[in-house]
Scaffold this motif. Structure first.
Motif, PDB file in Angstrom:
ATOM      1  N   PRO A  88      -0.040  -7.781  12.208  1.00  0.00           N
ATOM      2  CA  PRO A  88      -0.765  -7.241  11.111  1.00  0.00           C
ATOM      3  C   PRO A  88      -1.524  -7.977   9.999  1.00  0.00           C
ATOM      4  O   PRO A  88      -1.200  -9.447  10.097  1.00  0.00           O
ATOM      5  N   HIS A  89      -2.022  -7.820   9.557  1.00  0.00           N
ATOM      6  CA  HIS A  89      -3.037  -7.701   8.868  1.00  0.00           C
ATOM      7  C   HIS A  89      -2.074  -8.441   7.016  1.00  0.00           C
ATOM      8  O   HIS A  89      -0.888  -7.161   7.246  1.00  0.00           O
ATOM      9  N   VAL A  90      -1.763  -9.022   6.900  1.00  0.00           N
ATOM     10  CA  VAL A  90      -0.576  -9.436   5.766  1.00  0.00           C
ATOM     11  C   VAL A  90      -1.181  -9.694   3.820  1.00  0.00           C
ATOM     12  O   VAL A  90      -1.678 -11.190   4.260  1.00  0.00           O
ATOM     13  N   PRO A  91      -1.395  -8.728   3.483  1.00  0.00           N
ATOM     14  CA  PRO A  91      -1.510  -9.304   1.712  1.00  0.00           C
ATOM     15  C   PRO A  91      -0.418  -9.751   1.534  1.00  0.00           C
ATOM     16  O   PRO A  91       1.527  -9.139   1.481  1.00  0.00           O
ATOM     17  N   GLY A  92       0.424 -10.492   0.896  1.00  0.00           N
ATOM     18  CA  GLY A  92       1.148 -11.609  -0.977  1.00  0.00           C
ATOM     19  C   GLY A  92       0.102 -11.540  -1.806  1.00  0.00           C
ATOM     20  O   GLY A  92      -0.265 -12.264  -2.087  1.00  0.00           O
ATOM     21  N   LEU A 126       1.112  -4.932   6.383  1.00  0.00           N
ATOM     22  CA  LEU A 126       2.147  -5.933   6.339  1.00  0.00           C
ATOM     23  C   LEU A 126       2.283  -6.164   4.235  1.00  0.00           C
ATOM     24  O   LEU A 126       1.975  -7.333   4.317  1.00  0.00           O
ATOM     25  N   LEU A 127       2.605  -5.597   3.457  1.00  0.00           N
ATOM     26  CA  LEU A 127       2.857  -6.584   2.293  1.00  0.00           C
ATOM     27  C   LEU A 127       3.754  -7.151   1.519  1.00  0.00           C
ATOM     28  O   LEU A 127       4.944  -6.706   2.222  1.00  0.00           O
ATOM     29  N   LEU A 128       3.964  -8.388   1.178  1.00  0.00           N
ATOM     30  CA  LEU A 128       5.075  -8.929   0.841  1.00  0.00           C
ATOM     31  C   LEU A 128       4.664  -9.423  -1.248  1.00  0.00           C
ATOM     32  O   LEU A 128       4.139  -9.761  -0.844  1.00  0.00           O
ATOM     33  N   HIS A 129       5.735  -9.058  -1.589  1.00  0.00           N
ATOM     34  CA  HIS A 129       5.945  -9.001  -3.371  1.00  0.00           C
ATOM     35  C   HIS A 129       6.243 -10.735  -3.530  1.00  0.00           C
ATOM     36  O   HIS A 129       6.147 -11.250  -2.287  1.00  0.00           O
TER      37      HIS A 129
END
Length: 279
Positions: free
Chosen positions: A101-105, A35-38
């Motif tokens: 989820p794995h979460v990159p932000g 899950l990608l967070l801007h």
């Protein structure tokens, strides 16, 4: 165009009762969920430079946070703070059938990812120049810079933005605060993200909620990477050292030649850092 999902946020307390929220996202690939967070004022397309590399190994969901991009604003009575946004993302994951989820932000997204890690809602966290590790003077500088960028996005006529975006110098004028290599960003992307900043309904409320934010929560039991661009002009890289003190188990990674939004400046490096953390 990003797909949209609508889901109830009735589990979050509100003086006006339960509501349904529409969140836009782009999904690609297969594998464990990512899950990608801007960051503030941006949209899911900030992740486009790394999407294909990530989607080759993961089920990638790049989200427009509430009040940004094509996602709806939070209803009246909901604050743009961590206590609201974290449950909203939990509801989104439930609606999409995603478990931990794995979460990159990035920036604001990095702060949210770390909070999700503290709440044990994720499998791993990759925080790229996360907010919340500033001194008060650094916070004021960052917020003032962001307000200046927003003012420019709101006051420049669209034909001027489009004309500026056609040249490397113009793209630098519009985006050099967040990119170390703004000339690498396409004209179309620069126009789109300038308009996203202009139209972000959650911008002011998110900044207001962030005035008192200092991240000092424990994040343990999961892989955590904190990565910082060596040319970050918005949140200086010394904040990464503070993050490491707060989260001693985190891996601290330097991103040489990268700015505040490093996905554009070195897509291969950023994708590798994310995939290594989420492996």
């Amino acid at each position: 165009m990003a797909a949209k999902v609508s889901f109830s946020i009735e589990s979050i307390e509100s003086p006006t009762g339960s509501h349904t929220l529409s969140v836009a996202y782009e999904r690609a690939g297969a594998g464990e969920p990512l899950l990608l967070l801007h960051g503030i004022g941006h949209h899911w397309q900030a992740w486009q430079p790394v999407m294909s590399a990530l989607a080759a190994e993961r089920d990638v969901i790049a989200v427009d946070l509430p009040g940004f991009g094509r996602s709806a604003a939070l209803p009246d009575g909901f604050a743009y703070d961590l206590s609201t946004v974290v449950p909203v993302l939990g509801s989104l994951c439930e609606a999409l059938g995603i478990e931990r989820p794995h979460v990159p932000g990035n920036s604001l997204g990095g702060l949210i990812a770390l909070k999700l890690g503290h709440e044990k809602l994720v499998r791993s966290v990759t925080a790229l120049s996360p907010a919340g590790f500033w001194t008060e003077s650094e916070r004021r500088y960052a917020f003032g810079t962001l307000r200046g960028m927003r003012f420019g996005a709101q006051t420049l006529p669209l034909p001027v933005i489009e004309r500026l975006a056609r040249t490397a110098a113009g793209r630098a004028a519009l985006t050099s605060t967040i990119y170390a290599r703004p000339g690498w960003r396409s004209p179309e992307a620069v126009v789109a993200e300038t308009l996203a900043l202009r139209e972000a309904t959650g911008f002011a409320a998110t900044l207001s909620a962030g005035r008192s934010v200092l991240f000092d929560d424990e994040v343990s039991g999961i892989p955590v990477t904190v990565a910082w661009g060596s040319r970050d002009r918005l949140l200086p890289r010394r904040q990464g050292v503070r993050a490491k003190r707060v989260i001693p188990g985190a891996r601290l990674v330097r991103l040489p030649g990268c700015g505040h939004v490093p996905m554009n400046d070195d897509p291969a490096l950023v994708a590798r850092v994310i995939l290594d953390t989420s492996s």
